[in-house]
Design a protein around this motif. Sequence first.
Motif, mmCIF file in Angstrom:
data_model
loop_
_atom_site.group_PDB
_atom_site.id
_atom_site.type_symbol
_atom_site.label_atom_id
_atom_site.label_comp_id
_atom_site.label_asym_id
_atom_site.label_seq_id
_atom_site.Cartn_x
_atom_site.Cartn_y
_atom_site.Cartn_z
ATOM 1 N N GLY A 112 0.984 -1.325 -0.083
ATOM 2 C CA GLY A 112 0.264 0.239 -0.198
ATOM 3 C C GLY A 112 0.536 1.298 0.171
ATOM 4 N N ASN A 113 0.654 2.740 0.363
ATOM 5 C CA ASN A 113 0.980 3.635 0.132
ATOM 6 C C ASN A 113 1.047 4.259 1.496
ATOM 7 N N TYR A 114 0.565 3.425 2.659
ATOM 8 C CA TYR A 114 0.423 4.384 3.873
ATOM 9 C C TYR A 114 0.957 3.287 4.628
ATOM 10 N N ILE A 115 1.278 3.715 6.217
ATOM 11 C CA ILE A 115 1.506 3.441 7.503
ATOM 12 C C ILE A 115 0.351 3.568 8.656
ATOM 13 N N ASP A 116 -0.428 2.789 9.318
ATOM 14 C CA ASP A 116 -0.990 3.339 10.418
ATOM 15 C C ASP A 116 -0.765 3.520 11.514
ATOM 16 N N PHE A 117 0.376 4.777 11.446
ATOM 17 C CA PHE A 117 1.235 4.534 12.717
ATOM 18 C C PHE A 117 0.110 5.035 13.441
ATOM 19 N N GLY A 118 0.455 4.227 14.605
ATOM 20 C CA GLY A 118 0.139 5.275 16.642
ATOM 21 C C GLY A 118 0.787 5.674 16.559
ATOM 22 N N LEU A 119 0.654 5.852 18.184
ATOM 23 C CA LEU A 119 0.738 6.758 18.987
ATOM 24 C C LEU A 119 2.666 7.316 19.377
ATOM 25 N N ARG A 158 4.869 9.250 17.427
ATOM 26 C CA ARG A 158 5.574 10.688 18.091
ATOM 27 C C ARG A 158 7.512 10.562 17.729
ATOM 28 N N VAL A 159 8.178 9.701 17.722
ATOM 29 C CA VAL A 159 9.252 9.004 16.610
ATOM 30 C C VAL A 159 9.514 10.377 15.966
ATOM 31 N N LEU A 160 8.632 9.884 14.649
ATOM 32 C CA LEU A 160 8.696 10.975 13.469
ATOM 33 C C LEU A 160 7.914 12.479 14.592
ATOM 34 N N SER A 161 7.451 12.795 14.917
ATOM 35 C CA SER A 161 7.477 14.320 15.976
ATOM 36 C C SER A 161 8.365 15.244 16.227
ATOM 37 N N THR A 162 9.257 14.451 17.104
ATOM 38 C CA THR A 162 9.645 14.942 18.019
ATOM 39 C C THR A 162 11.463 15.434 17.446
ATOM 40 N N PRO A 163 12.623 16.114 18.302
ATOM 41 C CA PRO A 163 13.659 15.700 17.548
ATOM 42 C C PRO A 163 14.379 15.195 18.079
ATOM 43 N N ASN A 164 15.085 14.093 17.034
ATOM 44 C CA ASN A 164 16.535 13.157 18.079
ATOM 45 C C ASN A 164 17.572 13.498 17.728
ATOM 46 N N ALA A 165 18.379 12.779 18.102
ATOM 47 C CA ALA A 165 20.277 13.587 18.299
ATOM 48 C C ALA A 165 21.034 13.451 16.835
ATOM 49 N N MET A 222 13.100 7.518 10.076
ATOM 50 C CA MET A 222 12.129 5.816 9.662
ATOM 51 C C MET A 222 12.184 5.194 10.050
ATOM 52 N N SER A 223 13.542 4.254 10.303
ATOM 53 C CA SER A 223 14.322 3.171 11.060
ATOM 54 C C SER A 223 13.629 3.390 12.456
ATOM 55 N N GLU A 224 13.504 4.259 12.635
ATOM 56 C CA GLU A 224 13.500 4.240 14.354
ATOM 57 C C GLU A 224 11.298 3.982 14.415
ATOM 58 N N ALA A 225 10.780 5.230 13.669
ATOM 59 C CA ALA A 225 9.513 4.782 13.425
ATOM 60 C C ALA A 225 8.873 4.031 13.155
ATOM 61 N N MET A 226 9.694 2.926 12.322
ATOM 62 C CA MET A 226 9.235 1.667 12.558
ATOM 63 C C MET A 226 9.222 1.077 13.095
ATOM 64 N N SER A 227 10.638 0.122 13.721
ATOM 65 C CA SER A 227 10.558 0.103 15.039
ATOM 66 C C SER A 227 9.531 0.083 16.122
ATOM 67 N N ALA A 228 9.628 1.654 16.238
ATOM 68 C CA ALA A 228 8.686 2.115 17.717
ATOM 69 C C ALA A 228 7.368 1.332 17.079
#
Length: 267
Positions: free
Chosen positions: A106-113, A117-124, A130-136
């Motif tokens: 498909g063309n979307y991931i049904d991301f949960g909260l 949060r990983v996608l919208s919060t600054p990281n180091a 994306m690898s961290e968001a998909m891991s979460a």
Amino acid sequence: MILLIRDSPRLAAPTRTIVDLVVDVVAVSPPTEPYNMNSAVADGVVMKDPLTVSKNKTINDTTRLCLSYPDMSIYISRQSLFDLVTTLRQRPNDSLIVVANIDFYGNYIDFGLPSQRVLSTPNAGGPSLMSEAMSAELIDRLVGIRKLLTEMEVQYTTKGPITDYACYSVSTSQALGVSVTRAMAYARRFTSQDAMRLMKKKLCGINKSTKTVSNYKFERQILHVWAENGTDANIVYRTCAKIPKHIRNNTIILITIINMDSVFGSN
């Protein structure tokens, strides 16, 4: 490939997770014994034998289960899933190596909260968002997570290795740290030497961050390794099996193959 995030993500961890499902369906009999299973449903995931054609087909211990969602399917052996459940819930001092295959479509991931949060919060920094968001997202679907802290929110007493995110597992009632990495080499094949360097570095870093974290207490950590193909995943698996137990400690090593370029690209 463009990933479209739904406007209304799942607002909470699933009330029933894959771990809960395994306890109900798989763990009722040891994986060495045959069992009958048509399908079982837990909050949108259908757990089934992908080769089942008859209503009462007998499934043996070599069966690969298909955990099917609208946006992806997770393929994992019955034995591996059983081992994951028992290690998380009953063997707090043991390490485990688990391999799974993620088929994204498909063309979307049904991301949960948590993953939102990983996608919208600054990281180091670094090309691994994306690898961290998909891991979460995967960890959320496996064990259900709450109270996620990103890598910039987890604090330590000294400078050194850091964990990518911390979370609380609803299914296992454990405080977890998760470190995410990718089994890949640039412009050449990924080798066993690459895997040994990567795994030792990550596992030693996990042991150090567990000792130095100050605003969280990791009961155990998960080392989540993304692989582009089965060959690289097998290299990582064989390498991890050679690493001494005192280095692996009680870390769960989750090796997942996924067909998503953005997990391995700069993002």
